[in-house]
Design a protein around this motif. Sequence first.
Motif, PDB file in Angstrom:
ATOM      1  N   THR A 129       0.834  -1.199   0.000  1.00 53.33           N
ATOM      2  CA  THR A 129       0.000   0.000   0.000  1.00 53.33           C
ATOM      3  C   THR A 129       0.871   1.252   0.000  1.00 53.33           C
ATOM      4  O   THR A 129       1.985   1.254   0.523  1.00 53.33           O
ATOM      5  N   SER A 130       0.345   2.305  -0.584  1.00 57.51           N
ATOM      6  CA  SER A 130       1.071   3.574  -0.644  1.00 57.51           C
ATOM      7  C   SER A 130       0.885   4.338   0.661  1.00 57.51           C
ATOM      8  O   SER A 130       0.053   3.991   1.506  1.00 57.51           O
ATOM      9  N   SER A 131       1.637   5.407   0.820  1.00 61.83           N
ATOM     10  CA  SER A 131       1.609   6.158   2.083  1.00 61.83           C
ATOM     11  C   SER A 131       0.267   6.838   2.324  1.00 61.83           C
ATOM     12  O   SER A 131      -0.079   7.135   3.466  1.00 61.83           O
ATOM     13  N   SER A 132      -0.512   7.064   1.272  1.00 64.65           N
ATOM     14  CA  SER A 132      -1.816   7.724   1.442  1.00 64.65           C
ATOM     15  C   SER A 132      -2.970   6.729   1.534  1.00 64.65           C
ATOM     16  O   SER A 132      -4.139   7.131   1.557  1.00 64.65           O
ATOM     17  N   ALA A 133      -2.678   5.450   1.605  1.00 69.87           N
ATOM     18  CA  ALA A 133      -3.721   4.423   1.649  1.00 69.87           C
ATOM     19  C   ALA A 133      -4.466   4.437   2.977  1.00 69.87           C
ATOM     20  O   ALA A 133      -3.930   4.817   4.019  1.00 69.87           O
ATOM     21  N   THR A 134      -5.723   4.014   2.909  1.00 63.14           N
ATOM     22  CA  THR A 134      -6.522   3.772   4.109  1.00 63.14           C
ATOM     23  C   THR A 134      -7.143   2.375   3.970  1.00 63.14           C
ATOM     24  O   THR A 134      -7.098   1.773   2.886  1.00 63.14           O
ATOM     25  N   GLU A 135      -7.735   1.887   5.023  1.00 63.86           N
ATOM     26  CA  GLU A 135      -8.322   0.547   4.967  1.00 63.86           C
ATOM     27  C   GLU A 135      -9.436   0.482   3.930  1.00 63.86           C
ATOM     28  O   GLU A 135      -9.616  -0.535   3.256  1.00 63.86           O
ATOM     29  N   ARG A 136     -10.217   1.581   3.796  1.00 63.91           N
ATOM     30  CA  ARG A 136     -11.303   1.618   2.825  1.00 63.91           C
ATOM     31  C   ARG A 136     -10.836   2.032   1.432  1.00 63.91           C
ATOM     32  O   ARG A 136     -11.584   1.894   0.465  1.00 63.91           O
ATOM     33  N   ASN A 137      -9.632   2.552   1.331  1.00 64.50           N
ATOM     34  CA  ASN A 137      -9.089   2.955   0.036  1.00 64.50           C
ATOM     35  C   ASN A 137      -7.622   2.530  -0.032  1.00 64.50           C
ATOM     36  O   ASN A 137      -6.715   3.346   0.054  1.00 64.50           O
ATOM     37  N   PRO A 138      -7.390   1.213  -0.164  1.00 72.21           N
ATOM     38  CA  PRO A 138      -6.029   0.656  -0.068  1.00 72.21           C
ATOM     39  C   PRO A 138      -5.197   0.860  -1.344  1.00 72.21           C
ATOM     40  O   PRO A 138      -4.829  -0.101  -2.028  1.00 72.21           O
ATOM     41  N   LYS A 139      -4.891   2.120  -1.651  1.00 75.92           N
ATOM     42  CA  LYS A 139      -4.064   2.410  -2.828  1.00 75.92           C
ATOM     43  C   LYS A 139      -2.769   1.593  -2.747  1.00 75.92           C
ATOM     44  O   LYS A 139      -2.124   1.552  -1.700  1.00 75.92           O
ATOM     45  N   SER A 140      -2.405   0.992  -3.869  1.00 71.70           N
ATOM     46  CA  SER A 140      -1.287   0.045  -3.825  1.00 71.70           C
ATOM     47  C   SER A 140      -0.389   0.178  -5.049  1.00 71.70           C
ATOM     48  O   SER A 140      -0.799   0.692  -6.095  1.00 71.70           O
ATOM     49  N   ARG A 141       0.827  -0.321  -4.874  1.00 69.03           N
ATOM     50  CA  ARG A 141       1.764  -0.425  -6.000  1.00 69.03           C
ATOM     51  C   ARG A 141       2.166  -1.887  -6.165  1.00 69.03           C
ATOM     52  O   ARG A 141       2.455  -2.580  -5.192  1.00 69.03           O
ATOM     53  N   LEU A 142       2.207  -2.301  -7.427  1.00 70.35           N
ATOM     54  CA  LEU A 142       2.559  -3.667  -7.786  1.00 70.35           C
ATOM     55  C   LEU A 142       3.877  -3.632  -8.549  1.00 70.35           C
ATOM     56  O   LEU A 142       4.041  -2.859  -9.482  1.00 70.35           O
ATOM     57  N   ILE A 143       4.838  -4.469  -8.149  1.00 76.72           N
ATOM     58  CA  ILE A 143       6.135  -4.563  -8.823  1.00 76.72           C
ATOM     59  C   ILE A 143       6.348  -6.005  -9.257  1.00 76.72           C
ATOM     60  O   ILE A 143       6.186  -6.940  -8.450  1.00 76.72           O
ATOM     61  N   ILE A 144       6.731  -6.184 -10.528  1.00 82.25           N
ATOM     62  CA  ILE A 144       6.909  -7.520 -11.094  1.00 82.25           C
ATOM     63  C   ILE A 144       8.309  -7.633 -11.682  1.00 82.25           C
ATOM     64  O   ILE A 144       8.603  -7.001 -12.705  1.00 82.25           O
ATOM     65  N   PRO A 145       9.197  -8.413 -11.082  1.00 82.06           N
ATOM     66  CA  PRO A 145      10.523  -8.631 -11.689  1.00 82.06           C
ATOM     67  C   PRO A 145      10.405  -9.520 -12.919  1.00 82.06           C
ATOM     68  O   PRO A 145       9.524 -10.380 -12.995  1.00 82.06           O
ATOM     69  N   LEU A 146      11.293  -9.330 -13.877  1.00 86.99           N
ATOM     70  CA  LEU A 146      11.234 -10.048 -15.153  1.00 86.99           C
ATOM     71  C   LEU A 146      12.364 -11.063 -15.272  1.00 86.99           C
ATOM     72  O   LEU A 146      13.356 -10.997 -14.547  1.00 86.99           O
ATOM     73  N   THR A 147      12.207 -11.972 -16.229  1.00 91.72           N
ATOM     74  CA  THR A 147      13.240 -12.985 -16.456  1.00 91.72           C
ATOM     75  C   THR A 147      14.516 -12.364 -16.990  1.00 91.72           C
ATOM     76  O   THR A 147      15.615 -12.815 -16.690  1.00 91.72           O
ATOM     77  N   ASN A 148      14.381 -11.348 -17.833  1.00 88.67           N
ATOM     78  CA  ASN A 148      15.515 -10.724 -18.512  1.00 88.67           C
ATOM     79  C   ASN A 148      15.309  -9.223 -18.596  1.00 88.67           C
ATOM     80  O   ASN A 148      14.185  -8.732 -18.487  1.00 88.67           O
ATOM     81  N   LEU A 149      16.382  -8.501 -18.828  1.00 89.23           N
ATOM     82  CA  LEU A 149      16.276  -7.076 -19.088  1.00 89.23           C
ATOM     83  C   LEU A 149      15.634  -6.859 -20.455  1.00 89.23           C
ATOM     84  O   LEU A 149      15.965  -7.550 -21.414  1.00 89.23           O
ATOM     85  N   ILE A 150      14.703  -5.912 -20.520  1.00 90.95           N
ATOM     86  CA  ILE A 150      14.035  -5.595 -21.782  1.00 90.95           C
ATOM     87  C   ILE A 150      14.444  -4.187 -22.219  1.00 90.95           C
ATOM     88  O   ILE A 150      14.681  -3.312 -21.386  1.00 90.95           O
ATOM     89  N   PRO A 151      14.531  -3.938 -23.532  1.00 89.38           N
ATOM     90  CA  PRO A 151      14.946  -2.616 -24.004  1.00 89.38           C
ATOM     91  C   PRO A 151      13.865  -1.565 -23.793  1.00 89.38           C
ATOM     92  O   PRO A 151      12.660  -1.858 -23.803  1.00 89.38           O
ATOM     93  N   GLY A 152      14.311  -0.326 -23.649  1.00 86.98           N
ATOM     94  CA  GLY A 152      13.380   0.776 -23.425  1.00 86.98           C
ATOM     95  C   GLY A 152      12.375   0.940 -24.544  1.00 86.98           C
ATOM     96  O   GLY A 152      11.257   1.408 -24.310  1.00 86.98           O
ATOM     97  N   GLY A 153      12.744   0.548 -25.768  1.00 84.70           N
ATOM     98  CA  GLY A 153      11.819   0.646 -26.882  1.00 84.70           C
ATOM     99  C   GLY A 153      10.624  -0.270 -26.748  1.00 84.70           C
ATOM    100  O   GLY A 153       9.603  -0.060 -27.389  1.00 84.70           O
ATOM    101  N   ASP A 154      10.726  -1.302 -25.912  1.00 83.62           N
ATOM    102  CA  ASP A 154       9.621  -2.232 -25.683  1.00 83.62           C
ATOM    103  C   ASP A 154       8.825  -1.890 -24.424  1.00 83.62           C
ATOM    104  O   ASP A 154       7.724  -2.392 -24.233  1.00 83.62           O
ATOM    105  N   TYR A 155       9.395  -1.070 -23.564  1.00 81.22           N
ATOM    106  CA  TYR A 155       8.848  -0.906 -22.221  1.00 81.22           C
ATOM    107  C   TYR A 155       7.402  -0.427 -22.235  1.00 81.22           C
ATOM    108  O   TYR A 155       6.539  -0.986 -21.551  1.00 81.22           O
ATOM    109  N   THR A 156       7.097   0.617 -22.991  1.00 76.68           N
ATOM    110  CA  THR A 156       5.759   1.202 -22.946  1.00 76.68           C
ATOM    111  C   THR A 156       4.699   0.215 -23.385  1.00 76.68           C
ATOM    112  O   THR A 156       3.639   0.106 -22.773  1.00 76.68           O
TER     113      THR A 156
END
Length: 422
Positions: A129-156
């Motif tokens: 949860t982010s610093s502004s999250a509450t129990e009724r509004n659990p704003k969150s961040r999701l991070i997913i590690p990858l198998t390999n590095l991908i080029p910036g041209g593919d990122y978007t």
Amino acid sequence: MYSNNTTSISKNEPQDIAVDLSTTAFVSGVGQYHTANPGANNPAPYAHVTFNDIIRMAGAPKAVPKDRAPWVIFSTTGGEQARVHQIQREKGQFGGLWADLDKVDGTTFDYIVRQIGDVLRGCRYIVYTSSSATERNPKSRLIIPLTNLIPGGDYTMLARILNNRLKKVNLIPDRATERPGQLCYLPNRGQYYQRRVNEGPLLDPYKAFIKEIRAEQDRLRKEQEERERRHQEAIQKTQERINTGQANPVEAFKQTYPVDLALERYGYVAAGNKYLSPLSESGKPGVTILDNGKWYSHHGSDAGIGKHDKEGGTWGDAFDLFVYYEHDGDFNKAVQAAGRMFTTTDPETGQVISLTRLNQREYMRQRGAAGDAFQGKDADQAEQIWEALVPLDDTHPPAMVPDILTGLVGDRPVGIGGCLPG
């Protein structure tokens, strides 16, 4: 946890050899105004952070104000311009995707975790949860590690596909995460804090997102065909005006590149009815197209282009972009180059020549130069002065902004291992 060492990788290619991304150093800093750009106020070197660091931070997060909150860009490409989106598109090597889920009012953190599980199906991830999250509004961040590095041209493209999948399970993402230089704020304890770490195989987006990648490539191909149609139509109309003596090189260029095509040519990314400057670090689109066919920018990074107003904004036309991005601000060189893009007929000799050469001849004729001097060695020597610095005489439309997939699927070996959600 932090150091001032960053790794810079210059080749914008996928890394086919699996790397241990848990200890790979990604660009990091503290507070939204932290920049190493020497043109900014109080520049400071960037730090670095690893996935292992983030896991530890999530287990015992500090509580700090946002102006001192740590952040990461999941790219190994550091340097003074590491926060510039265009630099990361061109040179970035990314080891993770992430999502910002801040429209979750009325849900629960457990609900968010379940929905993420449906999207990722066993892949490794961390959500907190982010610093502004509450129990009724659990704003969150999701991070997913990858198998390999991908080029910036593919990122978007890959980030967009991830966000589309989250939206399908009723998790509305902030699309700003699709910008390669966007800051991901790291665990920072607020009044309500939760986190979940899922241990599993790493995500290989080239395998997991293969259907969406092909569909996105098809969509982008059609968009490029439409750009080409519009560009060719504009070229034809411009040449017709030139043939009747109604266009000089500057006007010809502006007619050939309507301002929206010119912005795309130079890396401005459309976001609704605005554009994000390729020079920006803020990640906030600040460029609009005016009714008079000119562009207006609120980005301080665009201050060196075009003209300025009293409010601190910058405005200009397609030719101003051409002068800045392709001719280092030299207006005269840009005029000469634009003149080489179009042909016309010399009224005295009947030759078909470029506008630039016609202007040179008219200038020399006005100075009393003999017309036949243009048929021999003197002409060759005189016109060498105007030799093109940039080959702009083809009539192909500008390439698409390099924030889309660069044609890797089907042309490169599929990543090693990884989970296959979807």
